[in-house]
Design an enzyme around this catalytic site. Structure first.
Site, short mmCIF file in Angstrom:
data_model
loop_
_atom_site.label_atom_id
_atom_site.label_comp_id
_atom_site.label_asym_id
_atom_site.label_seq_id
_atom_site.Cartn_x
_atom_site.Cartn_y
_atom_site.Cartn_z
N THR A 151 0.97 -1.12 0.07
CA THR A 151 0.04 0.18 -0.11
C THR A 151 1.13 1.20 -0.14
O THR A 151 2.19 1.08 0.53
CB THR A 151 -0.84 0.09 1.21
N HIS A 152 0.46 2.17 -0.62
CA HIS A 152 1.44 3.59 -0.78
C HIS A 152 2.71 3.17 -1.44
O HIS A 152 3.83 3.74 -1.07
CB HIS A 152 1.53 4.13 0.36
N SER A 273 18.20 0.24 -26.05
CA SER A 273 18.60 1.72 -26.04
C SER A 273 19.40 1.88 -27.11
O SER A 273 20.37 1.18 -27.55
CB SER A 273 19.09 2.04 -24.78
N LYS A 279 20.53 -2.56 -21.99
CA LYS A 279 19.25 -2.11 -21.66
C LYS A 279 18.24 -3.02 -22.34
O LYS A 279 18.17 -3.37 -23.53
CB LYS A 279 18.79 -0.48 -22.05
N GLU A 286 5.07 0.23 -20.43
CA GLU A 286 5.04 1.62 -20.41
C GLU A 286 3.77 2.22 -21.43
O GLU A 286 3.12 2.98 -21.02
CB GLU A 286 6.28 2.18 -20.67
N GLN A 318 -21.79 14.21 -36.07
CA GLN A 318 -20.66 13.62 -37.04
C GLN A 318 -19.43 13.33 -36.45
O GLN A 318 -18.73 12.59 -36.73
CB GLN A 318 -20.85 14.49 -38.13
N1 ARG Z 1 -22.08 12.05 -42.31
C1 ARG Z 1 -23.29 12.20 -41.36
C2 ARG Z 1 -22.76 11.72 -39.74
O1 ARG Z 1 -21.88 11.25 -39.65
C3 ARG Z 1 -24.15 11.43 -41.71
C4 ARG Z 1 -25.58 12.09 -41.38
C5 ARG Z 1 -26.04 13.36 -42.10
N2 ARG Z 1 -27.16 13.73 -41.79
C6 ARG Z 1 -27.80 14.75 -42.23
N3 ARG Z 1 -29.03 15.34 -41.84
N4 ARG Z 1 -26.94 15.84 -42.89
O2 ARG Z 1 -23.34 12.47 -38.96
#
Ligand code: ARG
Length: 464
Positions: A151-152, A273, A279, A286, A318
Site C-alpha cells: 500500500t502506498h 537503447s 538495456k 509503459e 458527425q
Molecule cells: N455524415 C453524417 C454523420 O456522420 C451522416 C448524417 C448526415 N445527416 C444529415 N442530416 N446531414 O453524422
C-alpha cells in the site's frame, strides 16, 4: 449539388463538413444495412424481386470495388452514405435512387454506428477473455510464490503472486460486463426513425432488425435519431478497461526495474537503447500505462459533443466517429499486446521471496496474536508499534528480540510470538474467503476458471 442548392460548397466549409476521411470505415456496415433495408422495401412492395436482386448484386459490386487496391473516392463525396449511393448509381443506374426510400441519413448513420459498437463490444469481450486466460494461467503456476503486497508502494503484507495477478483477472471480468452492457445498449435498431419523425412506409422494422442482428427496435423516432448513449457506453467500458491495463503496465514497469527485479519481459515485448547496450526496457508495459488517457479523452470528447445538444440530429453528431474509431483501435491493440506480453513474462521467485521475507510485514500477525489473548486491537496495535521501534532501534529483526524484551511490552506474549513470525504463517493465516491463503486462493482459482469459461461461451454463442 442537389435539392435546393445552386452553389457548390465553399472549400473551407467542405474541409470540416466532409466525413469521408474517417467514416469510410462504416462501409461494410452501411452496405449490410442497405441490403437489409432493400429487403424490407421489397416486402412492402416498394421494390419488386428483380429490383431487389439488382440492388443487392450492385451493392456487392460496390463492396468489391471499394476493397480493390487503388480504389479512390471522389472529392465531391461528402460521406460514406452518399459515396455508396453514387457508386451504386454507377453500377445499376437510376434504380439506385429507389434505395433511399423510407430512410434518412440520420437513422442510417445511427444504425451503422450501433452495428460498429456491437461488433467491437463483442471483440472487447473476446480480447478481455484472452488476457484473463493469460492471467489465470500465470496465477495457477505461481499460486504459492510469496511476494510483498503494497500500500502506498510501501511493503505492507505478504501475498501470493497468484493472488495478486488474479486481482487483474477480476478487473477484466468486470470490464467484460461493461462491454456486455454496451453490446446490449447498441442492440436496439434506430433504422425506421427516419430524419426524426418516422417514415411514411410501414417497413417491418422487427424483421429488418433480425436481419441485421439487432435484438430490438427503438420505441421513439426522436430518441432513435438522436441517441448516442450506446457509443458512450462503449467508450466508458473501454476507458475503464484501459485504466486497468495502465495500472498493470505500471506495476510491470516497477517490478522489472533492477531495484525490484521481480520480473522480466520477453525481448519480443521490450526494446533496447540506441546508446546503452545493456538495456532491456519494458516499453510494452509503459505503453499500456500511457495509452489509457487517450481512450478517456475520446469518452470526454463525445460527452462534450452531446452535451446540451438539442433534439434531434445535429451535425455535431458527425464528430462521434473519430473518437470511437480511435478508442476501438487503442483498446484492442492494448488488450492484444497485454495478452502477448503476459505469455512471455518471467518472474523471479527468489527475489520476490526475499522481498516478502521482511519480518516487519508480520506486524499485523503479532497484533492479532495479542487480540486472541484478549487485548483490544487498538491497544495491540500500540504494543506492536513499541516492539517494532525496539527492534529498529536495536538493529534487530522482530524475531531477534528476546522473550524478556518482548514480555516487557506485554505479558500476553509468549513463545507463540516466534511462531507467528515464521514466514509461511503470515500468508496461510489469511484463510478468509477472498484472502491470499492457499485454501481461499484455490477456491478463487476455481471461480476464475468458471468465469473465464462463461466469457468464452458467451463469445462463442454470439459469434455462431
Ligand atoms: N455524415 C453524417 C454523420 O456522420 C451522416 C448524417 C448526415 N445527416 C444529415 N442530416 N446531414 O453524422
Amino acid at each position: 449539388m442537389s435539392g435546393r442548392f445552386r452553389k457548390d460548397p465553399d472549400p473551407r466549409f467542405w474541409r470540416i463538413n466532409r466525413s469521408l476521411p474517417f467514416d469510410w470505415q462504416l462501409a461494410a456496415y452501411d452496405i449490410d444495412q442497405s441490403q437489409a433495408h432493400a429487403r424490407g422495401l421489397m416486402e412492402i412492395g416498394v421494390l419488386d424481386a428483380a429490383e431487389l436482386a439488382e440492388i443487392d448484386a450492385g451493392l456487392e459490386r460496390v463492396r468489391a470495388r471499394m476493397a480493390a487496391h487503388g480504389f479512390q473516392f471522389e472529392d465531391a463525396d461528402e460521406d460514406i452514405h452518399m459515396a455508396i449511393e453514387r457508386l451504386l448509381g454507377d453500377e445499376i443506374g437510376a434504380l439506385a435512387g429507389k434505395l433511399h426510400t423510407g430512410r434518412s441519413r440520420n437513422d442510417q448513420v445511427a444504425t451503422d454506428v450501433a452495428m460498429v459498437v456491437q461488433a467491437h463490444s463483442l471483440r472487447g469481450i473476446e480480447l478481455c477473455g484472452e488476457t484473463m486466460a493469460q492471467l489465470l494461467a500465470l496465477a495457477e503456476s505461481h499460486s504459492d510464490w510469496p511476494m510483498p503486497g503494497y500500500t502506498h508502494l510501501q511493503r505492507a503484507q505478504p501475498v501470493y503472486l497468484g493472488h495478486h495477478l488474479l486481482a487483474y483477472f477480476w478487473m477484466l471480468a468486470r470490464d467484460v460486463l461493461r462491454f456486455q452492457f454496451a453490446l446490449d445498449s447498441a442492440g436496439v435498431m434506430p433504422l425506421g426513425s427516419g430524419a426524426l419523425a418516422g417514415v411514411n412506409w410501414e417497413i417491418d422494422r422487427d424483421s429488418v432488425a433480425a436481419d441485421l442482428g439487432f435484438e430490438h427496435v427503438t420505441h421513439n423516432s426522436i430518441d432513435g435519431a438522436s441517441n448516442r448513449d450506446f457509443l458512450l457506453d462503449y467508450l466508458a467500458a473501454a476507458s475503464t478497461c484501459a485504466m486497468h491495463l495502465s495500472r498493470f503496465g505500471s506495476e510491470i514497469v516497477i517490478w522489472s526495474s533492477t531495484e525490484f527485479g521481480f520480473c522480466q519481459l520477453d525481448e519480443s515485448f521490450s526494446s533496447g537503447s540506441s546508446i546503452m547496450p545493456q538495456k532491456l526496457n519494458p516499453d510494452s508495459a509503459e505503453l499500456l500505462r500511457a495509452k489509457s488517457p487517450r481512450v478517456t479523452a475520446s469518452y470526454a470528447t463525445l460527452l462534450g459533443v452531446m452535451h446540451a445538444l438539442p433534439l434531434t440530429y445535429g451535425k455535431d453528431m458527425q464528430e462521434d466517429k473519430e473518437p470511437l474509431f480511435d478508442a476501438i483501435d487503442t483498446i484492442e491493440a492494448c488488450l492484444d499486446a497485454c495478452a502477448g506480453m503476459l505469455a512471455g513474462i518471467r518472474f523471479d521467485r527468489a527475489r520476490m521471496a526475499a522481498a516478502s521475507g521482511d519480518e516487519m510485514l508480520a506486524a499485523t500477525e503479532v497484533a492479532d496474536l495479542l487480540v486472541r489473548g484478549g487485548v483490544p486491537f487498538r491497544e495491540a496495535h500500540g504494543i506492536v508499534g513499541d516492539l517494532v521501534r525496539d527492534a529498529v532501534d536495536g538493529g534487530k529483526a522482530l524475531s531477534e528480540l528476546t522473550l524478556e524484551e518482548v514480555q516487557r511490552r506485554s505479558e500476553h506474549l509468549d513463545a507463540s510470538y516466534y511462531e507467528v513470525l515464521q514466514r509461511s504463517s503470515w500468508l496461510e493465516s489469511k484463510r478468509i474467503a477472498g484472502g491470499t491463503g492457499s485454501a481461499p486462493l484455490a477456491a478463487q482459482l476455481e471461480s476464475a476458471r468458471e468465469t473465464l469459461a462463461a466469457v468464452r461461451a458467451r463469445v462463442g454463442e454470439r459469434r455462431s
